[in-house]
Motif scaffolding. Structure first.
Motif, PDB file in Angstrom:
ATOM      1  N   ALA A 176       0.828  -1.210   0.000  1.00  0.00           N
ATOM      2  CA  ALA A 176       0.000   0.000   0.000  1.00  0.00           C
ATOM      3  C   ALA A 176       0.863   1.261   0.000  1.00  0.00           C
ATOM      4  CB  ALA A 176      -0.931  -0.011   1.213  1.00  0.00           C
ATOM      5  N   GLN A 177       1.957   1.241   0.754  1.00  0.00           N
ATOM      6  CA  GLN A 177       2.842   2.406   0.807  1.00  0.00           C
ATOM      7  C   GLN A 177       3.501   2.667  -0.549  1.00  0.00           C
ATOM      8  OE1 GLN A 177       5.568   1.675   4.025  1.00  0.00           O
ATOM      9  NE2 GLN A 177       3.974   1.800   5.611  1.00  0.00           N
ATOM     10  N   LEU A 178       3.878   1.595  -1.241  1.00  0.00           N
ATOM     11  CA  LEU A 178       4.474   1.763  -2.572  1.00  0.00           C
ATOM     12  C   LEU A 178       3.485   2.422  -3.529  1.00  0.00           C
ATOM     13  CD1 LEU A 178       6.373  -1.632  -3.018  1.00  0.00           C
ATOM     14  CD2 LEU A 178       7.403   0.641  -2.855  1.00  0.00           C
ATOM     15  N   LEU A 179       2.225   2.049  -3.426  1.00  0.00           N
ATOM     16  CA  LEU A 179       1.211   2.655  -4.288  1.00  0.00           C
ATOM     17  C   LEU A 179       1.008   4.124  -3.937  1.00  0.00           C
ATOM     18  CD1 LEU A 179      -1.461  -0.193  -4.501  1.00  0.00           C
ATOM     19  CD2 LEU A 179       0.233   0.457  -6.198  1.00  0.00           C
ATOM     20  N   ARG A 180       1.028   4.435  -2.652  1.00  0.00           N
ATOM     21  CA  ARG A 180       0.853   5.834  -2.244  1.00  0.00           C
ATOM     22  C   ARG A 180       2.022   6.694  -2.721  1.00  0.00           C
ATOM     23  NH1 ARG A 180      -0.346   3.404   2.993  1.00  0.00           N
ATOM     24  NH2 ARG A 180      -2.603   3.060   3.171  1.00  0.00           N
ATOM     25  N   LYS A 181       3.229   6.126  -2.712  1.00  0.00           N
ATOM     26  CA  LYS A 181       4.397   6.873  -3.187  1.00  0.00           C
ATOM     27  C   LYS A 181       4.251   7.246  -4.661  1.00  0.00           C
ATOM     28  CE  LYS A 181       7.851   5.006   0.017  1.00  0.00           C
ATOM     29  NZ  LYS A 181       9.059   4.141   0.153  1.00  0.00           N
ATOM     30  N   GLN A 182       3.511   6.438  -5.397  1.00  0.00           N
ATOM     31  CA  GLN A 182       3.257   6.731  -6.812  1.00  0.00           C
ATOM     32  C   GLN A 182       1.988   7.561  -6.990  1.00  0.00           C
ATOM     33  OE1 GLN A 182       3.209   3.186  -9.225  1.00  0.00           O
ATOM     34  NE2 GLN A 182       5.420   3.015  -9.218  1.00  0.00           N
ATOM     35  N   ALA A 198       4.707   0.679 -15.697  1.00  0.00           N
ATOM     36  CA  ALA A 198       5.192   1.154 -14.392  1.00  0.00           C
ATOM     37  C   ALA A 198       4.299   0.704 -13.243  1.00  0.00           C
ATOM     38  CB  ALA A 198       5.348   2.669 -14.367  1.00  0.00           C
ATOM     39  N   GLY A 199       3.355  -0.198 -13.509  1.00  0.00           N
ATOM     40  CA  GLY A 199       2.492  -0.711 -12.451  1.00  0.00           C
ATOM     41  C   GLY A 199       3.266  -1.554 -11.451  1.00  0.00           C
ATOM     42  N   ILE A 200       2.705  -1.681 -10.240  1.00  0.00           N
ATOM     43  CA  ILE A 200       3.360  -2.395  -9.147  1.00  0.00           C
ATOM     44  C   ILE A 200       2.798  -3.811  -9.027  1.00  0.00           C
ATOM     45  CG2 ILE A 200       3.703  -2.477  -6.644  1.00  0.00           C
ATOM     46  CD1 ILE A 200       5.368  -0.361  -7.949  1.00  0.00           C
ATOM     47  N   LEU A 201       3.697  -4.765  -8.845  1.00  0.00           N
ATOM     48  CA  LEU A 201       3.320  -6.156  -8.622  1.00  0.00           C
ATOM     49  C   LEU A 201       3.861  -6.602  -7.267  1.00  0.00           C
ATOM     50  CD1 LEU A 201       2.285  -8.975  -9.538  1.00  0.00           C
ATOM     51  CD2 LEU A 201       4.504  -9.315 -10.652  1.00  0.00           C
ATOM     52  N   GLY A 202       2.977  -7.080  -6.407  1.00  0.00           N
ATOM     53  CA  GLY A 202       3.381  -7.645  -5.121  1.00  0.00           C
ATOM     54  C   GLY A 202       3.120  -9.136  -5.124  1.00  0.00           C
TER      55      GLY A 202
END
Length: 445
Positions: free
Chosen positions: A64-70, A167-171
């Motif tokens: 969630a924090q990584l998404l907020r940083k973006q 540039a999407g995030i994958l967890g």
């Protein structure tokens, strides 16, 4: 807890794949079908744990924090293998828009009951396809890849890029250990389950090979029934790099005899690896990747396991007609032909009809389209389409062997139609086959 390798079929496996059939080691569709049915069968076991997996709270918060940083406070997130919905609920509570998918009907039922405001769909992780405008800004997936054979992990991860924005995030979360293969256990009521636990660093290597850039990772140790499980969570970003065309061109040669570009058999894996590593591919490059897997299957056709593996990778890469955006005849023709080879006749028809709209009366397209119609048992359309190909002006440019194959197929279409038709149709079929076979007898096998 007692675990054992599965050396014979359980009743569930026998029901799914046949009493004496061995459990699959490569066929991802069959593996995931059995896995989903096992989850359905054992969903009542540890039901509360399914919805209260606090071990995931820390990695989910990192995600969630990584998404907020973006600056993606309201990111559109896909939760793959969402289970009973605990992770989806966690992310929804933090303001994210979540779509959860799973193949276990029972898990989805529980997720919908537990998370009334959630969006949950029964979709398989190896068939992720959405139109470009509906792609996601992030993907979350834990304990999903542990049910995927090691040889397919990179291809599965690469296929997920289709639904992840640039540039999407994958967890991703996996278990660390040495389990690999089919097992049964008391916790699963002796039902079969396929496991592939990862070695340290294996997931990071797979992500990089699949076109992602690793951003962060964390390890979590969880306890269950007096046993410990070490889990690795890796957070990665979809790479924005395009295909390294300079290196790729070194593997591609022009075949004067076939009048097309090709890759030597010994270079297939290297060319495929370059395409998988690219962050994004054009429709033409996507089609080329599928064609390379087709060549790989042909190269390895004498080795059953390698052949099946190449076919599985091809299935992972093939796009549905609804998600393919291209105005290139060759792309649609190639994709239609590959769907045809995999007996995916409806998709083949859609692709080939699109190719025909781009170039009406194209001989090869008409031939393949007639075969796709026949696969759908629409023999009237198959016959009509073949007759169109038969009378094209460019008929004079095709070889005698191609012409013989065309007439041979046409005769079979008439015969197949006659099986449910009249005697007159049957006579017409036999007469037509004999007439055309006489013209090109030396080319028929």
């Amino acid at each position: 807890m007692r675990n054992k390798l599965l050396t014979k079929d359980s009743s569930l496996a026998a029901t799914l794949i046949g009493v004496y059939a061995p459990l699959p080691l490569i066929d991802l569709d069959k593996i995931l079908t059995i896995v989903a049915d096992t989850y359905d069968y054992t969903a009542s076991v540890d039901d509360e744990k399914q919805f209260n997996d606090s071990n995931l709270a820390e990695p989910l918060e990192t995600f969630a924090q990584l998404l907020r940083k973006q600056h993606k406070q309201r990111a559109h997130v896909l939760a793959i293998s969402c289970g009973a919905g605990w992770e989806a609920n966690f992310l929804m509570a933090r303001g994210f828009d979540i779509v959860g998918i799973d193949t276990s009907a029972e898990m989805l039922r529980r997720a919908r009951n537990r998370v009334p405001g959630g969006k949950f769909q029964r979709v398989s992780m190896q068939n992720l396809q959405v139109p470009p405008e509906e792609t996601f800004e992030a993907i979350w997936s834990t304990r999903t890849l542990i049910h995927v054979p090691p040889a397919l992990v990179v291809d599965v991860l690469a296929s997920w890029k289709r639904v992840l924005k640039p540039a999407g995030i994958l967890g991703v979360g996996v278990n660390i250990g040495e389990r690999n293969g089919w097992e049964t256990s008391e916790a699963l009521s002796e039902q079969p389950m396929f496991y592939h636990y990862f070695a340290d660093g294996e997931l990071e290597e797979a992500l990089e090979a699949a076109g992602y850039q690793v951003v962060e990772k964390a390890y979590v140790t969880s306890k269950s029934n007096a046993s410990e499980s070490r889990n690795c969570f890796v957070f990665a970003q979809r790479s924005d790099t395009s295909l390294d065309k300079t290196t790729y061109s070194q593997y591609v040669q022009y075949d004067e005899h076939e009048k097309r570009r090709t890759v030597q058999p010994e270079d297939l894996e290297s060319a495929i690896a370059l395409l998988l590593h690219a962050g994004s591919l054009t429709p033409g490059e996507q089609a080329n990747l599928c064609l390379l897997y087709d060549q790989l299957a042909l190269r390895d056709r004498t080795d059953e396991n390698r052949y099946k593996l190449a076919a599985q990778k091809l299935k992972l890469r093939l796009q549905t007609p609804e998600t393919l955006v291209s105005e290139d005849l060759d792309v649609w023709l190639a994709m239609g032909d590959l769907h045809l080879k995999l007996a995916q006749y409806r998709q083949a028809v859609s692709c080939l009809e699109r190719a025909l709209r781009l170039r009406p009366n194209h001989f090869a397209t008409l031939v393949h389209l007639s075969q796709a119609y026949a696969g759908l048992k629409n023999f009237d359309k198959a016959i009509a389409t073949t007759h169109v190909a038969e009378h094209l002006p460019e008929q004079s440019q095709i070889s005698d062997e191609e012409r013989a194959e065309l007439f041979h197929a046409l005769g079979h279409f008439y015969i197949d139609r006659s099986l449910s038709g009249t005697n007159e149709a049957s006579v017409q079929a036999v007469s037509y086959t004999h007439l055309r076979a006489h013209e090109t007898d030396s080319y028929l096998v």
